[in-house]
Design a protein around this motif. Structure first.
Motif, PDB file in Angstrom:
ATOM      1  N   GLN A   1      62.726  34.530  72.355  1.00 29.51           N
ATOM      2  CA  GLN A   1      63.611  33.719  73.060  1.00 29.51           C
ATOM      3  C   GLN A   1      65.028  34.335  72.880  1.00 29.51           C
ATOM      4  N   ASP A   2      65.322  34.839  71.684  1.00 31.10           N
ATOM      5  CA  ASP A   2      66.617  35.688  71.441  1.00 31.10           C
ATOM      6  C   ASP A   2      66.980  36.818  72.721  1.00 31.10           C
ATOM      7  N   THR A   3      65.733  37.699  72.728  1.00 29.87           N
ATOM      8  CA  THR A   3      65.807  38.835  73.552  1.00 29.87           C
ATOM      9  C   THR A   3      65.947  38.381  75.029  1.00 29.87           C
ATOM     10  N   TRP A   4      65.539  37.353  75.422  1.00 31.15           N
ATOM     11  CA  TRP A   4      65.290  36.924  76.981  1.00 31.15           C
ATOM     12  C   TRP A   4      66.724  36.104  76.949  1.00 31.15           C
ATOM     13  N   GLN A   5      67.385  35.396  76.100  1.00 33.79           N
ATOM     14  CA  GLN A   5      68.802  34.921  76.060  1.00 33.79           C
ATOM     15  C   GLN A   5      69.700  35.911  76.364  1.00 33.79           C
ATOM     16  N   LEU A   6      69.476  37.164  75.540  1.00 33.41           N
ATOM     17  CA  LEU A   6      70.375  38.125  75.932  1.00 33.41           C
ATOM     18  C   LEU A   6      70.364  38.651  77.298  1.00 33.41           C
ATOM     19  N   PHE A   7      69.118  38.822  77.674  1.00 31.13           N
ATOM     20  CA  PHE A   7      68.986  39.420  79.286  1.00 31.13           C
ATOM     21  C   PHE A   7      69.492  38.358  80.286  1.00 31.13           C
ATOM     22  N   VAL A   8      69.298  37.080  79.977  1.00 31.72           N
ATOM     23  CA  VAL A   8      70.099  35.881  80.917  1.00 31.72           C
ATOM     24  C   VAL A   8      71.702  36.121  80.765  1.00 31.72           C
ATOM     25  N   ARG A   9      72.088  36.270  79.619  1.00 30.64           N
ATOM     26  CA  ARG A   9      73.700  36.348  79.292  1.00 30.64           C
ATOM     27  C   ARG A   9      74.153  37.448  80.053  1.00 30.64           C
ATOM     28  N   GLN A  10      73.582  38.797  80.044  1.00 31.20           N
ATOM     29  CA  GLN A  10      74.082  39.770  80.831  1.00 31.20           C
ATOM     30  C   GLN A  10      73.635  39.721  82.383  1.00 31.20           C
ATOM     31  N   GLY A  11      72.901  38.941  82.755  1.00 27.20           N
ATOM     32  CA  GLY A  11      72.194  38.972  84.079  1.00 27.20           C
ATOM     33  C   GLY A  11      71.159  40.109  84.372  1.00 27.20           C
TER      34      GLY A  11
ATOM     35  N   ILE B   1      65.101  53.878  67.050  1.00 27.61           N
ATOM     36  CA  ILE B   1      66.087  54.228  68.178  1.00 27.61           C
ATOM     37  C   ILE B   1      67.255  52.781  68.452  1.00 27.61           C
ATOM     38  N   ALA B   2      66.673  51.595  67.768  1.00 27.46           N
ATOM     39  CA  ALA B   2      67.582  50.632  67.944  1.00 27.46           C
ATOM     40  C   ALA B   2      68.793  50.744  66.953  1.00 27.46           C
ATOM     41  N   LEU B   3      68.241  51.025  65.624  1.00 28.66           N
ATOM     42  CA  LEU B   3      69.503  51.375  64.854  1.00 28.66           C
ATOM     43  C   LEU B   3      70.042  52.656  65.310  1.00 28.66           C
ATOM     44  N   TYR B   4      69.859  53.778  65.905  1.00 28.37           N
ATOM     45  CA  TYR B   4      70.661  54.455  66.483  1.00 28.37           C
ATOM     46  C   TYR B   4      71.708  54.107  67.352  1.00 28.37           C
ATOM     47  N   TYR B   5      71.093  53.166  68.196  1.00 25.46           N
ATOM     48  CA  TYR B   5      72.050  52.867  69.424  1.00 25.46           C
ATOM     49  C   TYR B   5      72.978  51.418  68.832  1.00 25.46           C
ATOM     50  N   LEU B   6      72.527  50.817  67.961  1.00 24.27           N
ATOM     51  CA  LEU B   6      73.561  49.745  67.434  1.00 24.27           C
ATOM     52  C   LEU B   6      74.384  50.105  66.233  1.00 24.27           C
ATOM     53  N   ARG B   7      73.980  50.927  65.481  1.00 24.27           N
ATOM     54  CA  ARG B   7      74.680  51.255  64.212  1.00 24.27           C
ATOM     55  C   ARG B   7      75.073  52.701  64.119  1.00 24.27           C
ATOM     56  N   GLY B   8      74.467  53.554  65.027  1.00 24.19           N
ATOM     57  CA  GLY B   8      74.809  54.943  64.894  1.00 24.19           C
ATOM     58  C   GLY B   8      73.992  55.769  63.650  1.00 24.19           C
ATOM     59  N   MET B   9      73.003  55.113  63.311  1.00 22.30           N
ATOM     60  CA  MET B   9      72.226  55.451  62.085  1.00 22.30           C
ATOM     61  C   MET B   9      70.908  56.448  62.635  1.00 22.30           C
ATOM     62  N   GLN B  10      70.819  57.447  61.680  1.00 17.83           N
ATOM     63  CA  GLN B  10      69.550  58.285  61.871  1.00 17.83           C
ATOM     64  C   GLN B  10      68.743  57.765  60.672  1.00 17.83           C
TER      65      GLN B  10
ATOM     66  N   GLU C   1      72.660  43.693  74.084  1.00 20.13           N
ATOM     67  CA  GLU C   1      73.242  43.268  72.970  1.00 20.13           C
ATOM     68  C   GLU C   1      74.627  43.700  72.980  1.00 20.13           C
ATOM     69  N   ASN C   2      74.982  45.079  73.445  1.00 17.02           N
ATOM     70  CA  ASN C   2      76.426  45.495  73.333  1.00 17.02           C
ATOM     71  C   ASN C   2      76.548  46.816  74.393  1.00 17.02           C
ATOM     72  N   PRO C   3      76.826  45.981  75.774  1.00 17.32           N
ATOM     73  CA  PRO C   3      77.188  46.806  76.886  1.00 17.32           C
ATOM     74  C   PRO C   3      78.166  47.921  76.794  1.00 17.32           C
ATOM     75  N   SER C   4      79.020  47.658  76.005  1.00 16.87           N
ATOM     76  CA  SER C   4      80.393  48.654  76.079  1.00 16.87           C
ATOM     77  C   SER C   4      80.104  49.809  74.956  1.00 16.87           C
ATOM     78  N   ASN C   5      78.696  49.907  74.476  1.00 14.63           N
ATOM     79  CA  ASN C   5      78.432  50.944  73.584  1.00 14.63           C
ATOM     80  C   ASN C   5      78.438  52.353  74.282  1.00 14.63           C
ATOM     81  N   ILE C   6      79.330  53.354  73.571  1.00 16.02           N
ATOM     82  CA  ILE C   6      79.385  54.600  74.363  1.00 16.02           C
ATOM     83  C   ILE C   6      78.286  55.277  74.534  1.00 16.02           C
ATOM     84  N   LEU C   7      77.251  54.892  73.941  1.00 14.36           N
ATOM     85  CA  LEU C   7      75.857  55.723  74.276  1.00 14.36           C
ATOM     86  C   LEU C   7      75.037  55.437  75.479  1.00 14.36           C
ATOM     87  N   PHE C   8      75.836  54.331  76.152  1.00 11.58           N
ATOM     88  CA  PHE C   8      74.959  53.890  77.332  1.00 11.58           C
ATOM     89  C   PHE C   8      75.874  54.215  78.454  1.00 11.58           C
ATOM     90  N   ASP C   9      75.339  54.464  79.563  1.00 15.56           N
ATOM     91  CA  ASP C   9      76.044  55.052  80.585  1.00 15.56           C
ATOM     92  C   ASP C   9      76.076  53.512  81.758  1.00 15.56           C
TER      93      ASP C   9
END
Length: 574
Positions: free
Chosen positions: A449-459, A354-363, A535-543
């Motif tokens: 650590q990296d995941t929680w920093q992403l959450f902190v960065r995006q509030g 699922i993550a590769l589908y969201y981040l790279r559009g890969m199946q 990681e990428n809030p501007s992705n078109i796959l997210f509403d």
């Protein structure tokens, strides 16, 4: 002549003598390269001779004979002309002809006609590559958390040896023991083994039913699971108390106490059901694109059923061995860790797909992701299987202490300290980390650590902390365990009531573990949605679901209260 004489460099050591006779044919075949006329200055700059008139300028400055010589050069060798201020020009050293691309060109190093000529970007020498920024690889082949992987492999070797030994002792008791021991073991096999195997098969069936229902009707299933876990655990506890035995009464009271806490929790999180349902619906949208996404779940449940059958035989054999309670406790802990690792293997597989589908559009192919989770990322699955349940259990205790806080500051002063400690530990070990472990091949602690920093960065800390998806998956296992308790307890009370309490606990444990393995699929989808959005809030796959929820929280001026935040702190912020 007053002009400087051109110096021609030939790379004759790299050419064979036979090529000299075929210069004319090669020049015709590679006429395009000759027409380019790549000319390098002293600083290694490339000049395209098509931008100025080669015949006129070179005839005027160097004479026609030199131009003729230049035209007869092999086209595979670039023409290097070095012009100095004096008539006696030394041959330039290779270091001067391979300067970096950013070195300036002095005005005296080129003819006037070449000074105004633009320098094309595509004519740079091949010896000066443009550095590319490093990116995090998605195909890391290194094994993560090797120490925990070694410990788990060692544990499995020891567990297989212990189970084999206990099965041997059980068979030996049936063959060589006294008649009283033989009768005891036959009675155990007759009234113990069928119920446990039935509980295993029933739990696997319930696991697929729950997962399918959650994927098909998430709006209905989220509140249904919350309240059905309350009623089912309460019903199982009342049933066990009705048998009026000390052992069954103790188990029944524990289930009723859990049901009361479950009901209070269901009332408390009612306002969060809507947002949880919306996220669950959005996160499950990519699942139909991968038809075999459930294949790792089938494998894990099949292996789990086989291991469970051997494990039950080992428990029966332990009853004829020394230190029976201690051996059974060791077997239970081993089974819990093994089942949790199997659940996280499914979690890692689904997370990578699922993550590769969201981040790279890969199946991606789920089978390849499953192999990666079972090999390179197995150490992180083992480490996370130890830390995440322990941390979550401690967080529940600390949350309860903070919710029960009263006016007595002395009694509950340690609650705030424990809360701060758990908040710090949670940053170094949380279930969200499996997404980055699966995607980038990071270690479990670094990924946490990296995941929680992403959450902190995006509030998004308050949003992910108040998410109840993990609680829904946990309560789904409670529902399956309670159903297994009701079926097995009613059956055992009819045939051999002495085993009712033991089999009730065992069937609840089996039903919970098997269901959690299957519910790893929707849980991983929700985790990927949160982490990939951060990681990428501007992705078109997210509403705009998360953005709208953040805006709503900001409009109210306070985040929705969670058990991780003391009430007095929330009131002060409001």
């Amino acid at each position: 002549m007053g002009a400087a004489e051109p110096v021609v460099e030939r790379e004759s050591e790299r050419r064979e003598e036979g090529e000299k006779e075929e210069e004319g044919n090669e020049r015709k075949e590679e006429g395009g390269d000759v027409e380019k006329g790549e000319v390098l200055g002293v600083q290694g700059k490339v000049i395209d001779s098509s931008n100025f008139d080669v015949n006129n300028d070179l005839n005027n400055q160097f004479g026609g004979s030199h131009v003729a010589m230049m035209q007869r050069l092999n086209p595979t060798n670039p023409l290097r002309i070095v012009i100095g201020g004096s008539s006696g020009m030394p041959t330039p050293s290779p270091s001067r002809t391979s300067l970096p691309r950013s070195a300036p060109i002095p005005e005296t190093s080129l003819p006037r006609s070449a000074e105004s000529a633009p320098i094309p970007e595509t004519s740079l020498p091949r010896s000066a590559p443009i550095p590319q920024p490093s990116q995090t690889t998605l195909n890391s082949r290194r094994y993560t958390n090797k120490i925990s992987l070694f410990l788990f492999v060692f544990h499995m070797v020891a567990a297989v040896g212990l189970v084999s030994f206990l099965i041997f002792k059980g068979i030996q008791g049936l063959i060589e023991a006294s008649e009283s021991v033989k009768r005891k073991e036959r009675r155990i096999l007759k009234f113990y083994l069928p119920q446990v195997e039935t509980a295993s098969l029933l739990s696997i069936t319930l696991a697929f039913v729950w997962q399918k229902a959650v994927r098909q009707w998430p709006r209905i299933m989220v509140p249904f699971i919350l309240w059905s876990s309350f009623f089912l655990s309460l019903s199982a506890g009342i049933l066990l108390i009705c048998f009026q035995r000390a052992s069954t009464d103790g188990v029944g009271v524990c289930l009723i106490a859990f049901a009361i806490g479950n009901g209070l929790y269901a009332c408390w999180v009612t306002q969060r059901i809507g947002f949880c349902t919306e996220i669950l619906i959005k996160s499950l949208e990519p699942v139909p694109k991968f038809g075999d996404l459930n294949q790792p779940t089938y494998w894990m449940l099949g292996v789990g059923f086989m291991w469970m059958s051997l494990w039950i035989l080992a428990v029966i054999g332990a009853m004829n061995f020394h230190f029976t309670p201690l051996v059974i406790i060791v077997l239970v802990l081993s089974l819990a860790w093994t089942a949790e690792v199997m659940r996280n293997i499914v979690n890692l597989t689904v997370s990578r797909v699922i993550a590769l589908y969201y981040l790279r559009g890969m199946q991606s192919i789920p089978q390849n992701c499953f192999q990666r989770a079972f090999t390179q990322n197995l150490g992180s699955a083992c480490l996370g299987s130890l830390f995440v349940p322990t941390i979550e259990a401690l967080r529940v205790v600390v949350r309860g202490l903070n919710l029960l806080e009263g006016e007595d500051e002395f009694m509950f002063s340690c609650a705030h300290c424990c809360l701060n400690v758990m908040q710090s530990i949670f940053r170094y070990g949380n279930g969200w980390a499996f997404v980055q472990v699966a995607t980038y091949g990071k270690g479990f602690v670094q990924a946490s650590q990296d995941t929680w920093q992403l959450f902190v960065r995006q509030g998004m800390e308050s949003i992910v902390d108040s998410d109840i998806t993990s609680s829904i998956c946990f309560l789904t296992g409670v529902c399956s365990g309670s159903i297994c308790v009701i079926v097995v307890a009613a059956w055992t009370a009819r045939v051999h009531q002495t085993f009712t309490a033991t089999l009730s606990l065992l069937s609840f444990f089996i039903g919970y573990l098997m269901t959690r393995i299957a519910m790893a699929v929707p849980h991983a989808c929700v985790s990927c949605y949160y982490v990939c959005y951060a990681e990428n809030p501007s992705n078109i796959l997210f509403d705009k679901t998360i953005q709208d929820h953040q805006r709503t929280m900001a409009d109210h001026g306070v985040a929705p209260a969670t058990p991780r935040v003391p009430r007095r702190f929330s009131a002060a912020e409001a």
